[in-house]
Motif scaffolding. Structure first.
Motif, PDB file in Angstrom:
ATOM      1  N   GLY B  31      -5.576   5.503   7.173  1.00  0.00           N
ATOM      2  CA  GLY B  31      -5.246   4.088   7.126  1.00  0.00           C
ATOM      3  C   GLY B  31      -4.751   3.507   8.441  1.00  0.00           C
ATOM      4  O   GLY B  31      -5.402   3.644   9.482  1.00  0.00           O
ATOM      5  N   MET B 209      -8.101  -3.554   6.716  1.00  0.00           N
ATOM      6  CA  MET B 209      -7.795  -2.569   5.684  1.00  0.00           C
ATOM      7  C   MET B 209      -6.343  -2.592   5.217  1.00  0.00           C
ATOM      8  O   MET B 209      -6.061  -2.361   4.039  1.00  0.00           O
ATOM      9  CB  MET B 209      -8.129  -1.154   6.190  1.00  0.00           C
ATOM     10  N   CYS B 210      -5.432  -2.816   6.151  1.00  0.00           N
ATOM     11  CA  CYS B 210      -4.017  -2.720   5.820  1.00  0.00           C
ATOM     12  C   CYS B 210      -3.353  -4.087   5.653  1.00  0.00           C
ATOM     13  O   CYS B 210      -2.783  -4.387   4.605  1.00  0.00           O
ATOM     14  CB  CYS B 210      -3.280  -1.904   6.875  1.00  0.00           C
ATOM     15  N   MET B 213      -6.189  -6.311   3.077  1.00  0.00           N
ATOM     16  CA  MET B 213      -6.499  -5.709   1.782  1.00  0.00           C
ATOM     17  C   MET B 213      -5.273  -5.084   1.122  1.00  0.00           C
ATOM     18  O   MET B 213      -4.947  -5.384  -0.025  1.00  0.00           O
ATOM     19  CB  MET B 213      -7.633  -4.688   1.932  1.00  0.00           C
ATOM     20  N   GLU B 214      -4.597  -4.208   1.871  1.00  0.00           N
ATOM     21  CA  GLU B 214      -3.466  -3.494   1.265  1.00  0.00           C
ATOM     22  C   GLU B 214      -2.275  -4.404   0.988  1.00  0.00           C
ATOM     23  O   GLU B 214      -1.700  -4.381  -0.103  1.00  0.00           O
ATOM     24  CB  GLU B 214      -3.000  -2.357   2.182  1.00  0.00           C
ATOM     25  N   TRP B 217      -3.871  -8.313  -0.544  1.00  0.00           N
ATOM     26  CA  TRP B 217      -4.938  -8.328  -1.541  1.00  0.00           C
ATOM     27  C   TRP B 217      -5.924  -9.442  -1.204  1.00  0.00           C
ATOM     28  O   TRP B 217      -6.502 -10.086  -2.094  1.00  0.00           O
ATOM     29  CB  TRP B 217      -4.406  -8.498  -2.969  1.00  0.00           C
ATOM     30  N   ILE B 218      -6.092  -9.702   0.051  1.00  0.00           N
ATOM     31  CA  ILE B 218      -7.124 -10.612   0.535  1.00  0.00           C
ATOM     32  C   ILE B 218      -8.318  -9.738   0.888  1.00  0.00           C
ATOM     33  O   ILE B 218      -8.191  -8.735   1.587  1.00  0.00           O
ATOM     34  CB  ILE B 218      -6.669 -11.374   1.814  1.00  0.00           C
ATOM     35  N   HIS B 219      -9.496 -10.075   0.379  1.00  0.00           N
ATOM     36  CA  HIS B 219     -10.683  -9.308   0.696  1.00  0.00           C
ATOM     37  C   HIS B 219     -10.948  -9.352   2.187  1.00  0.00           C
ATOM     38  O   HIS B 219     -10.662 -10.351   2.865  1.00  0.00           O
ATOM     39  CB  HIS B 219     -11.903  -9.856  -0.051  1.00  0.00           C
ATOM     40  N   SER B 220     -11.487  -8.263   2.695  1.00  0.00           N
ATOM     41  CA  SER B 220     -11.759  -8.229   4.125  1.00  0.00           C
ATOM     42  C   SER B 220     -12.776  -7.155   4.456  1.00  0.00           C
ATOM     43  O   SER B 220     -13.087  -6.281   3.633  1.00  0.00           O
ATOM     44  CB  SER B 220     -10.461  -8.000   4.913  1.00  0.00           C
ATOM     45  N   ARG B 317       3.182  -3.577  -3.699  1.00  0.00           N
ATOM     46  CA  ARG B 317       2.068  -2.671  -3.941  1.00  0.00           C
ATOM     47  C   ARG B 317       1.923  -2.507  -5.451  1.00  0.00           C
ATOM     48  O   ARG B 317       2.925  -2.410  -6.163  1.00  0.00           O
ATOM     49  CB  ARG B 317       2.309  -1.267  -3.333  1.00  0.00           C
ATOM     50  N   ARG B 318       0.687  -2.433  -5.925  1.00  0.00           N
ATOM     51  CA  ARG B 318       0.521  -2.171  -7.347  1.00  0.00           C
ATOM     52  C   ARG B 318       0.088  -0.725  -7.587  1.00  0.00           C
ATOM     53  O   ARG B 318       0.282  -0.196  -8.679  1.00  0.00           O
ATOM     54  CB  ARG B 318      -0.493  -3.119  -7.996  1.00  0.00           C
ATOM     55  N   TYR B 319      -0.504  -0.099  -6.582  1.00  0.00           N
ATOM     56  CA  TYR B 319      -0.968   1.277  -6.716  1.00  0.00           C
ATOM     57  C   TYR B 319      -0.238   2.209  -5.754  1.00  0.00           C
ATOM     58  O   TYR B 319       0.291   3.257  -6.151  1.00  0.00           O
ATOM     59  CB  TYR B 319      -2.473   1.357  -6.441  1.00  0.00           C
ATOM     60  N   MET B 320      -0.211   1.808  -4.473  1.00  0.00           N
ATOM     61  CA  MET B 320       0.365   2.657  -3.439  1.00  0.00           C
ATOM     62  C   MET B 320       1.817   2.962  -3.764  1.00  0.00           C
ATOM     63  O   MET B 320       2.601   2.038  -4.009  1.00  0.00           O
ATOM     64  CB  MET B 320       0.235   1.972  -2.081  1.00  0.00           C
TER      65      MET B 320
END
Lengths: 325, 325
Positions: B31, B209-210, B213-214, B217-220, B317-320
């Motif tokens: 990452g 990516m970080c 997205m991370e 949560w904006i697409h990229s 974070r919802r997953y990390m």
């Protein structure tokens, strides 16, 4: 493989035998062609002690790696043979004394003339898959590897490439129904991510950059399976589509991990498992390579299907070839 | 740079001097940490004859490059020091006899213990930027390069790193207003692409990516400036946002070309020109390196601004860290 192509490859192989040493292999191209060459860098990296690198051609020209010299091998690719950056990169490399091999569909093109060892590949329907770009690239790679890192498997792999035409037809047939269904379910999607690893990374790169962005104007980004969990995965949600190529190679664990997680949270995972490909009759050592090529064939089916559903022909361009840039 | 950090780097440098030969340098992480190390691979590639490569850690573990051996140098990085893939990669490399250097904010962590030459970096406010991750990485790189490819400029560059704290403050001040304005104008955007080249590619990779997205949560998706014209540019439209880092290095032409084209068709280009950074007092040879670091500082301003506008904290974070995966 047609004799003409085989002879061109042999030319390059003979020249390679003459080289005392190869300090590096540079794979240099743009867009889809760069993506195709990425598999070459992968193979050299895992199978040889010859350092290998991939470059988008203009960076190779403007920010040339320090090690490029007369001991280097530079492999480039341009379908039209006229991609300016790739032509420039090949000329520059040749001027520096490097051995230049260039793949193109166009004999007599600028790239054809710029490279010392041009190698042609066929295109279109009614041609053997082992004579198309990937078939020829892998044929070239296996032949070069027979010199640089002799192993019995390269000979086996070279022969197995001849099964590509038949296997491609089988794979297309196998996935046709699913591709039509997927196309109907995803035709309204504004973004579709691609994920993959290992030898397949080039394929997911070109799926994102060329198939989706260039040829469908569908937003996309390609994600390496290993890095998915270190950032990108946070966007995963029930309505976020991904296309995952699941490897049969050494990185399958990475792809499996992506599948295990993402299918819990996204209802829009398209998982193309290479284990499902029609590879039963293929020699074990050749499977990862044929799988990589066949995954591309399969992806094309899905892209053609969604292009039809969206009324957006794969040939449409608003910028590419329409103006100077 | 704090004496403790300098001593840890010196330890690694002394060990490097003992090595008869270095066959390859592997930069291995996940990452954002992988993105930080990409600049290292870039520098080695343009300035030395030592082959260098970047890997996402799990691919390095599962699909190890053939050349990894006791002559190799492996540089890894994990902020927490507990990133499993990076710890595993470092252990594996050390077992193979490679010289392992690991950067981390956490002394005594798993990575700290796995590496032969751990190097600490600071984090948070009230610390010098030359002691943070990028300052320490570049300090390490310049010091290693003084052994592998001695040039006067490494000494100059090392000293110039001490200006980072001051220049970071200036850069943040310089861009604050623009970042707040950009955040208001782009807070509803569902996707923001990033583009860059050369030494800055790692920065645009981590921005996509970080940062986006991370942490938002904006697409990229990140796009290399050289490859933009070979696919991705077809999505360019009046309402498609891009963030372009415009280099002052050798690839400026590539970035300029992107700017020339994209500003004709998109009204949402955010162009961060490194030429605008407060680098006047910096030695010429150090500018591209400090610029690379400062671009990251500037981008952070924009990301913090848009996080505020969107009510989406950078810490969410919802997953990390919320589950096993």
């Amino acid at each position: 493989m047609r004799k003409e192509h085989f002879d061109q490859i042999s030319c390059a192989v003979e020249a390679l035998k003459e080289k005392e040493t190869v300090n590096a292999v540079y794979f240099v191209a743009c867009g889809g062609s760069q993506a195709v060459l990425m598999a070459g860098q992968y193979i050299f990296d895992k199978e040889t002690n010859v350092p290998s690198h991939v470059y988008t051609a203009n960076e190779f020209v403007y920010d040339t790696p320090a090690s490029l010299n007369e001991h280097s091998l530079v492999i480039s690719c341009s379908h039209s043979g006229n991609t300016p950056e790739t032509v420039e990169a090949t000329r520059m490399a040749r001027e520096k004394g490097a051995m230049t091999i260039a793949l193109s569909n166009a004999e007599g093109s600028e790239l054809w003339n710029a490279a010392e060892y041009p190698v042609h590949y066929d295109w279109g329907k009614e041609v053997s898959d082992s004579d198309k770009n990937k078939g020829i690239l892998y044929g070239l790679l296996f032949s070069l590897l027979m010199v640089l890192q002799p192993k019995e498997k390269w000979d086996v792999c070279l022969k197995e490439l001849e099964k590509l035409t038949e296997l491609s037809l089988m794979a297309k047939e196998q996935y046709r129904e699913q591709s039509l269904r997927w196309a109907k379910e995803n035709k309204r999607e504004k973004i579709i991510y691609t994920i993959g690893s290992g030898i397949n990374y080039g394929e997911v790169y070109s799926t994102a950059m060329c198939w989706f962005m260039e040829m469908q104007w569908i937003h996309s980004g390609c994600i390496h399976s290993g890095d998915y969990f270190h950032g990108p995965f946070e966007v995963t949600d029930y309505d976020v589509p991904f296309l995952l190529v699941k490897s049969i190679g050494n990185t399958r664990f990475l792809d499996q991990r992506v599948e295990n997680f993402s299918t819990k949270f996204s209802n829009k995972m398209l998982i193309l498992d290479q284990q499902d490909l029609p590879l039963e009759g293929v020699a074990e050592e050749a499977k990862p390579y044929l799988a990589a090529i066949l995954s591309g064939v399969v992806i094309r089916e899905f892209v053609e299907a969604i292009a039809f559903e969206r009324g957006h022909s794969l040939d449409v361009r608003r910028y590419m070839w329409q103006m100077k840039y």
